[in-house]
Each structure stands twice: as C-alpha cells, then as structure tokens.
Design a protein around this motif. Sequence first.
Motif, PDB file in Angstrom:
ATOM      1  N   PRO A  64      -3.625  -2.788   1.918  1.00 17.71           N
ATOM      2  CA  PRO A  64      -3.892  -2.241   0.580  1.00 17.71           C
ATOM      3  C   PRO A  64      -3.512  -3.217  -0.529  1.00 17.71           C
ATOM      4  O   PRO A  64      -2.662  -4.091  -0.347  1.00 17.71           O
ATOM      5  N   ASP A  65      -4.163  -3.043  -1.662  1.00 10.24           N
ATOM      6  CA  ASP A  65      -3.786  -3.764  -2.874  1.00 10.24           C
ATOM      7  C   ASP A  65      -2.761  -2.926  -3.619  1.00 10.24           C
ATOM      8  O   ASP A  65      -2.833  -1.694  -3.630  1.00 10.24           O
ATOM      9  N   CYS A  66      -1.822  -3.594  -4.260  1.00 12.00           N
ATOM     10  CA  CYS A  66      -0.783  -2.927  -5.036  1.00 12.00           C
ATOM     11  C   CYS A  66      -1.423  -2.198  -6.221  1.00 12.00           C
ATOM     12  O   CYS A  66      -2.257  -2.770  -6.932  1.00 12.00           O
ATOM     13  N   GLN A  67      -1.037  -0.970  -6.444  1.00 11.51           N
ATOM     14  CA  GLN A  67      -1.548  -0.211  -7.582  1.00 11.51           C
ATOM     15  C   GLN A  67      -0.973  -0.719  -8.895  1.00 11.51           C
ATOM     16  O   GLN A  67      -1.544  -0.487  -9.952  1.00 11.51           O
ATOM     17  N   GLY A  68       0.153  -1.431  -8.839  1.00 10.91           N
ATOM     18  CA  GLY A  68       0.781  -1.944 -10.051  1.00 10.91           C
ATOM     19  C   GLY A  68       0.200  -3.256 -10.539  1.00 10.91           C
ATOM     20  O   GLY A  68      -0.039  -3.442 -11.728  1.00 10.91           O
ATOM     21  N   CYS A  69      -0.057  -4.209  -9.591  1.00 14.91           N
ATOM     22  CA  CYS A  69      -0.500  -5.546 -10.003  1.00 14.91           C
ATOM     23  C   CYS A  69      -1.797  -5.994  -9.340  1.00 14.91           C
ATOM     24  O   CYS A  69      -2.271  -7.098  -9.598  1.00 14.91           O
ATOM     25  N   ASN A  70      -2.350  -5.176  -8.453  1.00 14.43           N
ATOM     26  CA  ASN A  70      -3.610  -5.451  -7.749  1.00 14.43           C
ATOM     27  C   ASN A  70      -3.525  -6.600  -6.749  1.00 14.43           C
ATOM     28  O   ASN A  70      -4.545  -7.072  -6.275  1.00 14.43           O
ATOM     29  N   GLU A  71      -2.320  -7.067  -6.415  1.00 15.17           N
ATOM     30  CA  GLU A  71      -2.162  -8.105  -5.387  1.00 15.17           C
ATOM     31  C   GLU A  71      -2.130  -7.449  -4.007  1.00 15.17           C
ATOM     32  O   GLU A  71      -1.764  -6.280  -3.858  1.00 15.17           O
ATOM     33  N   LYS A  72      -2.510  -8.216  -2.986  1.00 12.41           N
ATOM     34  CA  LYS A  72      -2.467  -7.722  -1.606  1.00 12.41           C
ATOM     35  C   LYS A  72      -1.022  -7.438  -1.228  1.00 12.41           C
ATOM     36  O   LYS A  72      -0.134  -8.250  -1.484  1.00 12.41           O
TER      37      LYS A  72
END
Length: 97
Positions: free
Chosen positions: A49-57
């Motif tokens: 998943p991508d982080c919901q906070g920063c969109n990083e993997k």
Amino acid sequence: MKIPKIRLVPETETEEAKKAVGYEWNDVAGTRHQLGGGVSDGISESEYPDCQGCNEKMTFYTQIDSIGDDYDLADCMVIHNFVCFDCFTVKAILTQT
C-alpha cells in the motif's frame, strides 16, 4: 526500506494457550509469523500500500498467521502489517496465502 527477516515462534504460557495453537489438518498454517523479511508471503512488492499521509510506498513490517483451529482467520489467512517510516502511518491487510 527492507527489514531483515526475523522468524516469530509463538510461546505458550498456559494450558489454554497450548490448546489454542495449531491445526489438526494443516501443518503450515500457524507457522508463518515473521518480522520483516523484505517481502511478505502472498503480497508482491508492487501491491504494497501507499501511505495515506505522504503517498510513498509503505514498508512491509510483519505478518501474523492464524493461530489455530479455534481462532482461525477465514480459512488460514495472514495479517500483513505495513508502516511508513516517514509518517509512522500503519496499515494491515488480511490475505489468503
């Protein structure tokens, strides 16, 4: 980031716990607990998943297997846990491996 694989072995402390661990019909389920390992069982890195906070993997952090016959997760599923080391956001995914 990849965390080295660290096997987790359940340690039971009571008779009740000893009876709860393991399967009568499956020798693999209940043994797939681990910290890290770089990749999880059942989820490819491209599906992390991508982080919901920063969109990083997110980084694969741990997987926890079903416990035993009495505490089975929908036919021996595994909980995969991911963490973002930038935001410290966590996400869990339940999969059939």
